[in-house]
Design a protein around this motif. Sequence first.
Motif, short mmCIF file in Angstrom:
data_model
loop_
_atom_site.label_atom_id
_atom_site.label_comp_id
_atom_site.label_asym_id
_atom_site.label_seq_id
_atom_site.Cartn_x
_atom_site.Cartn_y
_atom_site.Cartn_z
N ARG A 57 0.81 -1.22 0.00
CA ARG A 57 0.00 0.00 0.00
C ARG A 57 0.85 1.27 0.00
O ARG A 57 0.58 2.17 -0.82
N PRO A 58 1.86 1.41 0.86
CA PRO A 58 2.68 2.63 0.79
C PRO A 58 3.38 2.80 -0.55
O PRO A 58 3.51 3.92 -1.05
N LEU B 11 -1.79 11.31 4.92
CA LEU B 11 -1.66 9.86 5.04
C LEU B 11 -1.97 9.37 6.45
O LEU B 11 -2.64 8.35 6.63
N ARG B 12 -1.50 10.10 7.45
CA ARG B 12 -1.68 9.63 8.83
C ARG B 12 -3.08 9.88 9.35
O ARG B 12 -3.68 8.99 9.98
N LEU C 60 -3.12 5.76 7.78
CA LEU C 60 -1.99 4.85 7.62
C LEU C 60 -1.27 4.70 8.96
O LEU C 60 -0.97 5.71 9.62
N GLU D 274 3.52 1.82 8.06
CA GLU D 274 3.37 2.01 6.62
C GLU D 274 3.81 3.40 6.20
O GLU D 274 4.33 3.60 5.10
N LEU D 275 3.61 4.37 7.08
CA LEU D 275 4.06 5.72 6.77
C LEU D 275 5.59 5.76 6.69
O LEU D 275 6.16 6.47 5.85
N TYR E 36 6.46 4.48 3.35
CA TYR E 36 6.20 5.50 2.33
C TYR E 36 7.33 6.51 2.28
O TYR E 36 7.80 6.89 1.20
#
Length: 220
Positions: A102-103, A171-172, A177, A181-182, A185
Amino acid sequence: MCVSDAFTRLFAPDSVTNREPTPSLRSRLCERTSLQDETLIAAAQQGDAAAFEELVRRHQEGAFRAAFLVLRDADEAEDAAQEGLVKAYKAIRSFRPGHEFRPWLLRIVINQALTMHRSRRRGVAAAERLAVRERPLPHSIDETVIDRERARLVWAALESLREQERVVVYLRYFLNLPERELAEYLGCAQGTVKSRLHRALGKLREVVVQRYPQLLGETT
């Protein structure tokens, strides 16, 4: 047309674009719905387009939402998500096993959305932000319009952040996320993610206090 439909049309031969899936293809797609992302990625890296189509089905909503957060226009977000998914398909063999999918996908989609965002005329964007900041609210405004106005002020405040600071916040806190995962990314440690989020939120609060104190209600 949803992103997965667009993807199917893009890679399907012209002669079968408008046909229903054959029983064998339908069976293969059904089998893939129970597989883990890692298994589908491995199959897609071997040229299995149906496996990647299942990945698209799983992640298309997140891709669209990420693009929309950057562009705030549904049509442009659809275009950015579709283009990002096509780029991901072409680059799938470069995906490294053991990493989060996903990231990796969101990075491609968001980069595409940011490219589109930068192409907009800066003067128009600045004028829109100024209009949002200076437009007074009527005393008789209803709650729906107030919510809409507050949303515009929030977006204006976010626009004051640097590009990567905005993306981290999106994102967060908008896409939820997890920090793991961040970190994938951003390509950094989770501790670095925490510090970047802290700095971005600190800047955002300063902007809100200075320019949009009405967002804080009666707490200011």
